[in-house]
Design an enzyme around this catalytic site. Structure first.
Site, PDB file in Angstrom:
ATOM      1  CE  LYS A 106      -6.384   1.809  -1.218  1.00  0.00           C
ATOM      2  NZ  LYS A 106      -6.934   1.744   0.080  1.00  0.00           N
ATOM      3  CE1 TYR A 115      -3.293   2.803   0.712  1.00  0.00           C
ATOM      4  CE2 TYR A 115      -3.725   2.017   2.838  1.00  0.00           C
ATOM      5  CZ  TYR A 115      -3.825   2.821   1.766  1.00  0.00           C
ATOM      6  OH  TYR A 115      -4.736   3.841   2.077  1.00  0.00           O
TER       7      TYR A 115
END
Length: 306
Positions: free
Chosen positions: A167, A139
């Site tokens: 992500k 992330y």
């Protein structure tokens, strides 16, 4: 083109964590919301991420949320559990507990506040990935962590067998494409305004905050593109833009705006935990007005039934 790993899905919702009016976890509400999101088109749910208020939920609450949501959705959707913290040992513990609780994958944010150098970030990811038997989604959100996961670091981490996806909230579209071109990492748009653009250059899908309130509308953009109707995908993305702006670019965190809008739709949410503060009535009314315009447009385009 990067293909969607079957273990993760394509349209993922960064799900809020519902609370009771007193601020305790609302596990019944979480189950109802999760079931609704999956029924309306999400094939994955990200729990205890930014939108899920991970900084203010306890380890026990995170475990209970995974267990409850797994019970509600069964095998209909994948569960990605947020486990990243500023402390490697704590992150490793959360990773193992998420695996035991029934998660399908881990969401691993870069260690925040301490701003470690890239070799330290790499070591943190590798130690966590080695500690549990689940796929890892990196992330990258430097606006919150204070540090990038640099492209060269991503290239090295892509060699780890459990590091499978990113992500991307870096707002560096060029860097994302460079990494995608050189690795098999599945890239997920972490900012709703990038959902279509990233898919168009080979992205695997999205992890959407807006999907909390408009899951079918978020999915429909990717559906249209994947069916070869680029013009319709563009129209649907543009149709979503006012809601994306209202929910994620209004100066309030997406957690706050999602939790303001969800109760007006009859869905569980509850309060945000301090230091976050709820949206005021005027903001909530404006959010609902924007949402109603979106749904009115969708309704006007549905063919009449005989």
């Amino acid at each position: 083109m990067t293909t969607t790993p079957p273990s993760l899905g394509r349209t993922l919702c960064a799900m809020i964590t519902p609370f009771t009016p007193s601020g305790a976890p609302d596990l019944d509400g979480a189950q109802r919301l999760a079931d609704h999101l999956v029924t309306e088109g999400c094939d994955g749910l990200v729990l205890s991420g930014t939108t899920g208020e991970s900084p203010t939920t306890t380890d026990a609450e995170k475990r209970s949320l995974i267990t409850a949501v797994r019970e509600a959705v069964g095998s209909r959707a994948t569960l990605v559990a947020g486990v990243g913290t500023p402390d490697t040992a704590h992150t490793v513990t959360l990773a193992r507990e998420a695996e035991q609780a029934g998660a399908d994958a881990l969401l691993l944010v870069a260690p925040y506040y301490s701003r470690p150098p890239q070799d330290a970030i790499e070591a943190y990811v590798r130690e966590t990935a080695d500690a549990a038997g689940l796929p890892v989604v990196l992330y990258d959100i430097p606006a919150r962590t204070g540090v990038r996961v640099e492209p060269d670091t991503l290239l090295r981490l892509a060699e780890h067998p459990r590091v499978v996806a990113v992500k991307d909230c870096s707002n560096d579209f060029l860097a994302a494409q460079k990494v995608m071109a050189r690795t098999d990492l599945a890239y997920y748009a972490g900012c709703d305004e990038h959902n279509l653009a990233l898919r168009a250059v080979g992205g695997a899908g999205c992890v959407s905050t807006v999907a909390n309130v408009a899951p079918s509308a978020v999915r429909s953009v990717l559906d249209a593109f994947d069916q070869g109707d680029t013009a319709e995908a563009v129209r649907l993305q543009h149709r979503l833009t006012p809601l994306i702006e209202a929910m994620t670019a209004s100066g309030l965190p997406g957690t706050v705006t999602a939790k303001a809008l969800l109760p007006t739709l009859g869905l569980p949410a509850g309060p945000v935990r301090p230091p976050l503060r709820p949206a005021d009535p005027r903001t909530t009314a404006a959010l609902r007005e924007t949402y109603d315009r979106l749904t009115a447009d969708a309704d006007s385009r549905r063919p009449a039934t005989a």
